[in-house]
Design an enzyme around this catalytic site. Structure first.
Site, PDB file in Angstrom:
ATOM      1  N   TYR A  35       0.816  -1.224   0.000  1.00  0.00           N
ATOM      2  CA  TYR A  35       0.000   0.000   0.000  1.00  0.00           C
ATOM      3  C   TYR A  35       0.847   1.272   0.000  1.00  0.00           C
ATOM      4  O   TYR A  35       0.323   2.359  -0.191  1.00  0.00           O
ATOM      5  CB  TYR A  35      -0.967   0.000   1.185  1.00  0.00           C
ATOM      6  N   GLU A  86      -4.224 -30.547   8.057  1.00  0.00           N
ATOM      7  CA  GLU A  86      -4.236 -29.852   6.768  1.00  0.00           C
ATOM      8  C   GLU A  86      -5.306 -28.779   6.691  1.00  0.00           C
ATOM      9  O   GLU A  86      -5.024 -27.629   6.357  1.00  0.00           O
ATOM     10  CB  GLU A  86      -4.459 -30.868   5.638  1.00  0.00           C
ATOM     11  N   ASP A 103      -5.632 -35.021   3.878  1.00  0.00           N
ATOM     12  CA  ASP A 103      -6.497 -35.812   3.012  1.00  0.00           C
ATOM     13  C   ASP A 103      -5.690 -36.872   2.283  1.00  0.00           C
ATOM     14  O   ASP A 103      -4.501 -36.673   1.975  1.00  0.00           O
ATOM     15  CB  ASP A 103      -7.180 -34.915   1.972  1.00  0.00           C
TER      16      ASP A 103
END
Length: 391
Positions: A133, A219, A272
């Site tokens: 910014y 995860e 997973d």
């Protein structure tokens, strides 16, 4: 870049040149702490780069910056004790100030170097978002700033946290853990209903107190929240849970490494049973190509794969309607993972991944709910941890 942009670039170089001529000896030398580099060393590195630019200009030559290539596997070696690390003499990418395709990046690098110089010199800090910014027109996007900060860290051979540029953490942590932030704030992660945000300044953490028996990397945020709601950290044995909410940010990885170094307890990963989850686990354990220059402080080589294992899907007879066919992209990712240099030292991982290749199915951790709603918390994880069901 337009004429105004070029003028801004050389104005920035001139301002930094004058600043370093007047203030070379401003900061005293500092002791290294956990890989930290002294202020004077960082200032000297930046001064040398600006001196090179000024010297080129004085000879009426176009200044050039040389950056190590952070995206090439050709620059990477594997060490089982460290993970993926950048080799010395890596290939270089040149950023030219007289080339239309690279002049903008050249200007962005010089601008951020000037910001870092002022931060280090004044012993103050800024976030990467603050830098973006400060000149949104020059940087164009937050991701450009993020990438260049890492490029500069690699170019200077200085850990990113030593550049006084902080990143807002996306990770969460909970469990049997208390510590003190650098500013004196005491963080107590021991709560069954809420989690603390991972610190933005891991190097500043001190006075770590914990009776945890292990660290569990989770995860996904959804799974993390479910375990939090089920009070998992106190039901079985005291532990610490942390999630990077998918692909982990550097702060989450630094935090796992800090806990491992300090507490000397096992670190497990719950991901997973799919190529994406396996790759995330590999990032924690072995590191990533892009951050290989900081591997020694980011990787945890002892990470163990607790679950969800592809073999668990057959062993537990997870219902077929909870399984998902592998996509072409999944198959490509899996093949790529099996070619990674670290897989030769992990035959058990290799077998699990080859089983996924053969069955051509994947599953999310949530698929265990098809067996029973509380199966993950009350049966799967306790049995795994008690009887050694990890690889």
């Amino acid at each position: 870049m337009d004429t105004g942009g070029v003028l801004e670039l050389f104005s920035e170089v001139e301002k930094l040149r004058v600043q370093l001529m007047n203030n070379v000896e401003v900061m005293p030398d500092c002791q290294r702490v956990e890989g930290e580099v002294s202020h004077k060393e960082i200032l000297t590195c930046i001064e040398n780069i600006i001196l090179g630019i000024v010297t080129s200009l004085s000879k009426d030559e176009a200044p050039i910056l040389a950056l190590p290539n952070r995206s090439s596997w050709a620059n990477i070696s594997f060490d089982s004790a460290i993970g993926l690390q950048m080799v010395s003499g890596s290939s270089i990418t040149t950023i030219r100030s007289d080339c239309p395709s690279s002049v903008t990046k050249f200007a962005q690098i010089v601008k951020i170097l000037s910001v870092i110089y002022r931060l280090v010199q004044s012993n103050s800090y800024a976030t990467k978002r603050d830098i973006y910014y400060s000149n949104t027109q020059l940087f164009g996007s937050q991701s450009a700033v993020d990438s260049i900060v890492d490029d500069i860290s690699c170019m200077l051979k200085v850990p990113r946290r030593s550049l006084h540029v902080l990143a807002t953490s996306k990770g969460l942590i909970s469990g049997d853990l208390c510590y003190m932030e650098e500013d004196g704030t005491r963080i107590d992660c021991y709560s069954s209903s809420t989690a603390a945000a991972v610190s933005s300044n891991i190097a500043g953490i001190r006075n770590i107190v914990s009776s945890a028996k292990f660290v569990l990397i989770v995860e996904k945020d959804a799974t993390f929240q479910r375990l939090l709601d089920d009070d998992f950290c106190t039901k079985l044995s005291p532990c610490i849970m942390i999630t990077g909410k998918g692909v982990p940010d550097v702060n989450s990885r630094l935090m796992v490494r800090k806990l491992w170094d300090t507490l000397h307890i096992p670190v497990f990963a719950l991901v997973d049973a799919d190529p994406h989850g396996i790759e995330i686990m590999c990032i924690y354990k072995y590191g990533s190509v892009a951050m290989s220059f900081e591997a020694h402080s980011l990787t945890v080589p002892s990470v163990m794969w607790l679950g969800l294992l592809p073999s668990d899907l057959q062993r537990l007879r997870v219902p077929e309607d909870a399984l998902i066919p592998l996509t072409k992209r999944d198959e490509s990712k899996l093949s790529s993972l099996l070619k990674r240099p670290y897989l030769t030292s992990q035959p058990d991982w290799q077998r699990e991944m080859e089983l996924m290749q053969q069955t051509k199915v994947k599953a999310e951790i949530q698929s265990l709910a098809a067996i029973a709603p509380d199966f993950l918390t009350n049966t799967y994880l306790p049995n795994k941890l008690r009887y050694g069901g990890w690889v």
